[in-house]
Write an enzyme that holds these catalytic residues in place. Structure first.
Site, PDB file in Angstrom:
ATOM      1  N   TYR A  66      33.618  40.009  44.191  1.00 30.95           N
ATOM      2  CA  TYR A  66      33.961  38.745  44.840  1.00 30.95           C
ATOM      3  C   TYR A  66      34.210  38.968  46.329  1.00 30.95           C
ATOM      4  O   TYR A  66      33.721  38.215  47.187  1.00 30.95           O
ATOM      5  CB  TYR A  66      35.190  38.156  44.167  1.00 30.95           C
ATOM      6  CG  TYR A  66      35.648  36.837  44.735  1.00 30.95           C
ATOM      7  CD1 TYR A  66      34.976  35.656  44.434  1.00 30.95           C
ATOM      8  CD2 TYR A  66      36.779  36.764  45.545  1.00 30.95           C
ATOM      9  CE1 TYR A  66      35.408  34.436  44.943  1.00 30.95           C
ATOM     10  CE2 TYR A  66      37.217  35.554  46.053  1.00 30.95           C
ATOM     11  CZ  TYR A  66      36.530  34.393  45.751  1.00 30.95           C
ATOM     12  OH  TYR A  66      36.967  33.188  46.255  1.00 30.95           O
ATOM     13  N   SER A 111      36.851  33.653  52.553  1.00 31.09           N
ATOM     14  CA  SER A 111      38.144  33.870  51.901  1.00 31.09           C
ATOM     15  C   SER A 111      38.876  34.985  52.628  1.00 31.09           C
ATOM     16  O   SER A 111      38.273  35.767  53.383  1.00 31.09           O
ATOM     17  CB  SER A 111      37.916  34.281  50.433  1.00 31.09           C
ATOM     18  OG  SER A 111      39.077  34.783  49.831  1.00 31.09           O
ATOM     19  N   ILE A 159      44.812  29.254  46.734  1.00 36.24           N
ATOM     20  CA  ILE A 159      44.847  27.795  46.663  1.00 36.24           C
ATOM     21  C   ILE A 159      44.766  27.383  45.197  1.00 36.24           C
ATOM     22  O   ILE A 159      44.010  27.982  44.417  1.00 36.24           O
ATOM     23  CB  ILE A 159      43.670  27.163  47.438  1.00 36.24           C
ATOM     24  CG1 ILE A 159      43.560  27.777  48.847  1.00 36.24           C
ATOM     25  CG2 ILE A 159      43.822  25.649  47.503  1.00 36.24           C
ATOM     26  CD1 ILE A 159      44.754  27.538  49.736  1.00 36.24           C
ATOM     27  N   ALA A 178      33.106  41.338  48.240  1.00 41.64           N
ATOM     28  CA  ALA A 178      31.845  41.654  48.916  1.00 41.64           C
ATOM     29  C   ALA A 178      31.059  40.388  49.223  1.00 41.64           C
ATOM     30  O   ALA A 178      30.464  40.253  50.302  1.00 41.64           O
ATOM     31  CB  ALA A 178      31.017  42.603  48.060  1.00 41.64           C
ATOM     32  N   LYS A 226      32.314  37.356  49.636  1.00 40.49           N
ATOM     33  CA  LYS A 226      32.991  36.557  50.646  1.00 40.49           C
ATOM     34  C   LYS A 226      32.802  37.146  52.040  1.00 40.49           C
ATOM     35  O   LYS A 226      32.719  36.412  53.029  1.00 40.49           O
ATOM     36  CB  LYS A 226      34.481  36.431  50.302  1.00 40.49           C
ATOM     37  CG  LYS A 226      34.732  35.519  49.113  1.00 40.49           C
ATOM     38  CD  LYS A 226      34.204  34.104  49.367  1.00 40.49           C
ATOM     39  CE  LYS A 226      34.473  33.152  48.236  1.00 40.49           C
ATOM     40  NZ  LYS A 226      34.050  31.771  48.515  1.00 40.49           N
TER      41      LYS A 226
END
Length: 264
Positions: free
Chosen positions: A157, A144, A190, A159, A161
């Site tokens: 989150y 991401s 998205i 970390a 990714k």
């Protein structure tokens, strides 16, 4: 009907994990259109079967729980045994608990790490084992923009990714000598089930749209091209990297950070 050319996947056996919805569903349909024999896997088996039926052709479906190493082994080993090969594995699932660090519980931390890190590791290990033995294959994981940028409530989150990207890079260095490539796609914002809470808040939704150069969110279908490029022979010399498909989010952020105050 398959579209022939450098992105052609005819003769390839492609597994799409998380294929029952969102980006995974779009990639499943896209891989079928490029001629691949596709197996759509998801923890939601009924929904995966529905996507497979929609895709038609030689599309199959099945169940997988990426947090369960035995489930991953059963699914991928079974597909490789049935088809005699495993050319492409694309893993899309992740979860997010949007909370600041001081508000996070241990249980929430464990849940996000289990899916995003342990789950991707399980897929990477099993797919890598099969592909290294056959000396060919392409694995695509989903990182991401959060692997590079963060904001309050996104620490865990982000970390994970970043961790997924580093897993892919490490695997690329280990599997590459055996003809196996490992890369990442890095989406921006998205419209998927994962981002539904943001879309439901109009101000939040519009603020995120404004961070892109297009002033809009991306659609799952717009992730198909970058994903299938990495999966296909068109990317035969691409290994251990990431394609950010973010509508210019990172470029615009960089420009804002480096521009002269008078130009802002």
């Amino acid at each position: 009907m398959a579209s022939h050319g450098i992105f052609d996947l005819t003769g390839k056996v492609a597994v799409i994990i998380g294929g029952a919805s969102g980006i995974g569903e779009a990639v499943t349909l896209g891989a079928v259109a490029q001629g691949a024999t596709v197996v759509c896997l998801d923890v939601a088996q009924d929904k995966a079967a529905a996507v497979a039926a929609q895709a038609g052709g030689t599309t199959e479906s099945g169940v997988i729980d990426i947090t369960d190493a035995a489930s991953v082994d059963r699914a991928l080993d079974g597909i490789a045994a049935k088809h005699g090969r495993l050319d492409i594995v694309i893993c899309t699932p992740s979860i997010n608990v949007r909370k600041k660090i001081l508000d996070y519980t241990n249980e929430e931390l464990d849940r996000v790490l289990k899916v995003n890190i342990s789950g991707n590791f399980n897929v990477l290990r099993t797919a890598g084992r099969i592909m290294v033995a056959q000396k060919r294959g392409s694995i695509v994981l989903f990182s991401s923009i959060r692997s590079l940028v963060v904001e309050p409530g996104q620490s865990v989150y982000s970390a994970t990714k970043a961790g997924i990207l580093q897993l892919a890079r490490g695997a690329a260095s280990e599997f590459g000598p055996y003809g196996v490539r490992v890369n990442c796609v890095g989406p921006g914002v998205i419209e998927t089930p994962l981002t539904a809470p943001i879309k439901a808040n109009e101000d939040w939704f519009n603020a995120y749209a404004a961070k892109t150069t297009f002033n809009r969110w991306g659609k799952p279908e717009e992730m198909v091209g970058p994903t299938l490029f990495l999966a296909s022979d068109a990317a035969s010399y691409v290994n251990g990297t990431i394609i950010y498909a973010d509508g210019g989010w990172l470029a615009q952020r960089s420009a804002q950070a480096t521009s002269h105050p008078a130009m802002r």
